[in-house]
Every structure is written in structure tokens, then in C-alpha cells.
Design an enzyme around this catalytic site. Structure first.
Site, PDB file in Angstrom:
ATOM      1  NE  ARG A   3     -52.176   7.406  35.661  1.00  0.00           N
ATOM      2  CZ  ARG A   3     -51.486   8.458  36.103  1.00  0.00           C
ATOM      3  NH1 ARG A   3     -51.976   9.217  37.075  1.00  0.00           N
ATOM      4  NH2 ARG A   3     -50.312   8.759  35.592  1.00  0.00           N
ATOM      5  CB  CYS A  20     -53.118  20.840  29.754  1.00  0.00           C
ATOM      6  SG  CYS A  20     -51.949  19.494  29.908  1.00  0.00           S
ATOM      7  CG  HIS A  38     -51.702  15.395  27.236  1.00  0.00           C
ATOM      8  ND1 HIS A  38     -52.032  14.381  28.092  1.00  0.00           N
ATOM      9  CD2 HIS A  38     -51.518  16.492  28.031  1.00  0.00           C
ATOM     10  CE1 HIS A  38     -52.071  14.841  29.345  1.00  0.00           C
ATOM     11  NE2 HIS A  38     -51.762  16.128  29.325  1.00  0.00           N
ATOM     12  CE1 TYR A  48     -49.112  12.426  28.580  1.00  0.00           C
ATOM     13  CE2 TYR A  48     -48.477  14.716  28.816  1.00  0.00           C
ATOM     14  CZ  TYR A  48     -48.997  13.567  29.355  1.00  0.00           C
ATOM     15  OH  TYR A  48     -49.395  13.547  30.665  1.00  0.00           O
TER      16      TYR A  48
HETATM   17  C1  G6P Z   1     -48.939  15.733  33.211  1.00  0.00           C
HETATM   18  C2  G6P Z   1     -50.175  16.040  32.426  1.00  0.00           C
HETATM   19  C3  G6P Z   1     -51.406  15.984  33.237  1.00  0.00           C
HETATM   20  C4  G6P Z   1     -51.443  14.674  33.986  1.00  0.00           C
HETATM   21  C5  G6P Z   1     -50.204  14.501  34.824  1.00  0.00           C
HETATM   22  C6  G6P Z   1     -50.154  13.110  35.415  1.00  0.00           C
HETATM   23  O1  G6P Z   1     -48.521  16.787  33.911  1.00  0.00           O
HETATM   24  O2  G6P Z   1     -50.116  17.257  31.800  1.00  0.00           O
HETATM   25  O3  G6P Z   1     -52.492  16.074  32.376  1.00  0.00           O
HETATM   26  O4  G6P Z   1     -52.576  14.638  34.809  1.00  0.00           O
HETATM   27  O5  G6P Z   1     -49.079  14.642  34.061  1.00  0.00           O
HETATM   28  O6  G6P Z   1     -49.243  13.085  36.452  1.00  0.00           O
HETATM   29  P1  G6P Z   1     -49.175  11.850  37.431  1.00  0.00           P
HETATM   30  O7  G6P Z   1     -48.247  12.251  38.514  1.00  0.00           O
HETATM   31  O8  G6P Z   1     -50.581  11.564  37.885  1.00  0.00           O
HETATM   32  O9  G6P Z   1     -48.646  10.719  36.598  1.00  0.00           O
END
Ligand code: G6P
Length: 442
Positions: free
Chosen positions: A96, A172, A202, A256
């Protein structure tokens, strides 16, 4: 299912697992989970044990007869499952971080599910999810697959298009997060708020909003236009919207959408953050370290509040409510990712969309919204085209198709830059992209 429900969670070593366990404990009366199998891979073994032991303590504290099994053997776990949930990350947070950092060198947004980062997360994830689908077909053909793995839209699209699995739902926490945020801004209880969601994962919009059945969309738009009130999630900057733009838009964007409607500002902020606190993956790596230290504490038997610093807030509510509604044929309305079936007029019938659905024992039945407003329709269609081409690239390992996906993404400014980013990212993620490299070597 009369003997109780068997749930299998792939990526069970995730720091989010306590969310899920808490959700199952809360709903035990309606949803009697007898077996929860947490599955991970060798690289996730230590995390699986730590979080799995916390899950066992949580269940013991609740005094419930839920057996928690920890395993690295996915096929063993899947046998006879009723629900399979997927929450894995191919290449872990290191991958990531690359998705977020490399595009920045080219002045392009670096994000987990949008732009080049989203493309590469899809390229790494899709072949793995399709393997899981094959196992499900063989070992638990009646099971529902509930996918939270990102990019959830592209992943759901791929399962619909390239696997034989029909019982799949993509999930989601963005819609539930929006609903909670709207309720807060209107100062009413979330249960009274109903939002007509439609779009893609998103990339979902609130087309209309109701409190106790009465439309309050104009009030919500005004609340969104207020710079102190712009809704967002923990993982996305809360940069405020241009008030008159939001009034003109007339529908509620998700957090997003800032990447598309505020690209320059978001990019600038990402660049600054990368140089100071690090990209979101690096922040999350630190948070995870903290979380796993807490999870190790043998006196801890609840979900620690620190987990709420992650972007996935309310995710267990969304997941467990969905499973509960399928299991009990509740026929309530929930926004999920499913086959469009004509619910959104200008998106292909067989594509995945994120839309309000009636949740039945036979799965989600999308509620028709007709067409999206003309001002947002084009962007949604473009992202859908991107997702479809990206899914094809992931399955075929074809370089030109991957370049096409990268170039048609609205966050990438030109074919030349697309190629540069593609080449650098292919090399950086080589070990998780065998479909591209075995071909090149051959
Ligand atoms: C949001 C999205 C999720 C994603 C998350 C990431 O809530 O809807 O799809 O996985 O953020 O969060 P993080 O704490 O890993 O940045």
C-alpha cells in the site's frame, strides 16, 4: 444452517477483526454464529494469533458458545461455510505504501483505491480472490461471499465477470459513515435517517435524504456546504467543499470524491504529508503496531477504542447487519455492491454498482434509481470503464490492457505519464504480479 452459522474470515489476522467479532457478539440472538474461522497466510501468522486470541477472550467474556478457530489452511476452513468474508491485503501495508508513494513522484494522486494505487491494488488482489472463489465453489458452494477487500468495487466486478460464484456481495463502510455524518450534522438519531445511495464503490452519491420519511436533502446540502461540516472518513482529508459547487451538484458526494473534484488540493496535501508524517499506509503501520501491542494484553477482552482511528469505522455494523439480513431474510434496505441489473440506467446491467438494495435470503435486490443526474453520470461511467478494463488486465496479465486502464483513469494526466507510472509500479510490485511477469519471461 439450523446447527448455527459457520463464518470464515479470510485475512482474519487483520487489525479490524475485533470489529467483526464485536458485531457477531452483539447480534448473537438473531445470528447464532457457532464457528468463526480466522484464516491467514504464513506472513500473517503472528498477527493471526494475537488478534485470534483477543477474539477468543471477547467471546469468552460474552459467555457465548462461539468456537473461534485460527488456521493457515484456507481450504480446511472453507468446508461447509455459510458465509465467507474477505478482508485481506496482498503484499501487506508495504505494498500500500508503494501504491501511495510512487504516483506522487509523477505529481499524481497516490491513494489506496483511486488512481494508479487503486489499479495496482486491483491487479494484485483480483487473481487471489478468483482463486478463493474456486475454492468456495468446490468446498462450500452454498456460501455467501461478503467481500470487504479493496478496491471493493473492482473486486466485486471481477467476481461477477470472471468467476462462477453468484452469491457475492461487496461491502463498504462509506455509506454507513455518510449516514452517521449526516445524522450528526442534522442533530438527529441515525436510525431516523434514510439516504438513497447510488453510484460505485468509493464513488457513491446520496441522491436524496429523508428524516422520518420527509426529504431533507436541501438541509443536508447546506450542511455539506458549511466548511466546518464537510463529511469525511478518518483516512481522507476533510478539505472543505466550495459551497456553491455543492449547491450546484445537488447530490451528496462521498469523501473520496475529493480526489476528483479537488485533485490539486488533495495532491498538494498528500505531497506535504508524505514529507512529514508519511503517507496513510505509513500512519496506519504505526497505528497497527500500537493496536497489536494492545491486542497482546491478556487482560484486554473488548475492542479497544483506538481502533476507531482507522478509516473502517462502522464496518462491522455494515458487515454483520448484511449477514444478519441474509440469514434472517429481513428485507430491510442496505447499500451494497452488487450486480446492477438495470437499477442505474446508464451502467451496464452486468456490472457491479453500489446502490440501496432490499436484503433477502436470496441476496440483495437493487432498488431502481433510474438514471444519475447528468452532471455526475459521466464520471461514474468513466470509473466503471476503468474498473472493467483494470479487471481484464488483472485476469489476463496483458501489459497493453493495464496501460489502457492507467491512461483512462481520470486522475492520470497523459498516456506518457501513465506508462512511466505503470512501468515503475510493475517493477515495484513484481513479486505479487506473476500474471504479468510469467508472460513477459515466456
Ligand atoms: C475507508 C474505506 C475503506 C478503507 C478504509 C481505510 O473507511 O471505506 O474501504 O479500507 O477507509 O482506512 P485506513 O485506516 O486503513 O486508512
Amino acid at each position: 444452517m439450523s446447527k448455527g452459522v459457520k463464518i470464515v474470515t479470510i485475512g482474519g489476522g487483520s487489525s479490524y477483526t475485533p470489529e467483526l467479532v464485536e458485531g457477531f457478539i452483539k447480534r448473537y440472538d438473531e445470528l447464532p454464529v457457532r464457528e468463526l474461522w480466522l484464516v491467514d497466510i504464513e506472513a500473517g501468522k503472528e498477527k493471526l494469533e494475537i488478534v485470534g486470541n483477543l477474539a477468543k477472550r471477547m467471546v469468552a467474556k460474552a459467555g457465548l458458545p462461539i468456537e473461534v478457530h485460527l488456521t493457515l489452511d484456507r481450504r480446511e476452513a472453507l468446508k461447509g461455510a455459510d458465509f465467507v468474508t474477505t478482508q485481506f491485503r496482498v503484499g501487506l501495508l508495504e505494498a500500500r505504501a508503494k501504491d501511495e508513494k510512487i504516483p506522487l513522484k509523477y505529481n499524481v494522486i497516490g491513494q489506496e483505491t483511486n488512481g494508479p494505487g487503486g489499479l495496482f491494488k486491483g491487479l494484485r488482489t483480483i487473481p487471489v480472490i478468483l482463486e478463493i472463489c474456486k475454492d468456495i465453489e468446490e468446498l462450500c458452494p452454498e456460501a455467501w461471499l461478503v467481500n470487504f477487500t479493496n478496491p471493493a468495487g473492482m473486486v466485486t466486478e471481477s467476481i461477477l465477470r470472471y468467476s462462477n460464484i453468484k452469491k457475492v456481495v461487496g461491502l463498504c463502510n462509506v455509506p454507513i459513515g455518510m449516514r452517521m455524518g449526516i445524522a450528526k450534522s442534522l442533530n438527529v438519531e441515525p436510525e431516523r435517517v434514510q439516504v438513497n445511495f447510488a453510484g460505485l464503490n468509493h464513488m457513491v452519491y446520496g441522491l436524496d435524504t429523508f428524516v422520518d420519511g420527509v426529504s431533507v436533502q436541501e438541509q443536508v446540502i447546506e450542511a455539506m456546504a458549511n466548511p466546518d461540516n464537510a463529511l469525511t472518513m478518518k483516512n481522507i482529508s476533510g478539505l472543505s467543499w466550495e459551497p456553491d459547487f455543492i449547491r450546484g451538484l445537488g447530490v451528496i458526494p462521498c469523501g473520496y470524491h475529493r480526489y476528483y473534484y479537488k485533485t490539486d488540493e488533495m495532491l498538494q496535501e498528500e505531497v506535504e504529508k508524505a514529507e512529514t508524517e508519511g503517507t496513510r499506509a505509513e500512519v496506519v503501520q504505526r497505528l497497527e503496531k500500537e493496536l497489536f501491542e494492545l491486542y497482546k494484553d491478556e487482560t484486554l477482552d473488548i475492542k479497544p477504542p483506538q481502533l476507531e482511528k482507522r478509516g473502517g469505522a462502522y464496518y462491522s455494523d455494515a458487515a454483520c447487519s448484511l449477514i444478519n439480513s441474509i440469514y434472517n431474510d429481513k428485507r430491510d434496505i442496505q447499500p451494497v455492491n452488487t450486480r446492477n441489473n438495470g437499477a442505474i440506467a446508464s451502467i451496464p446491467e452486468d456490472s457491479a454498482v453500489e446502490v440501496n438494495c432490499v436484503i433477502t435470503k436470496d441476496g440483495p435486490k437493487p432498488i431502481s434509481v433510474g438514471d444519475l443526474p447528468v452532471a455526475v453520470r459521466g464520471l461514474v461511467q468513466q470509473i466503471k470503464s476503468f474498473e472493467r478494463v483494470a479487471a481484464e488486465a488483472a485476469v489476463t496479465g496483458d501489459y497493453n490492457t493495464a496501460l489502457l486502464a492507467m491512461t483512462i483513469n481520470p486522475l492520470v494526466p497523459s498516456d506518457k505519464i501513465a506508462k512511466q507510472i505503470l512501468d515503475e509500479m510493475l517493477e515495484a510490485h513484481k513479486e505479487h504480479l506473476p500474471q504479468f511477469f510469467t508472460k513477459i519471461e515466456a
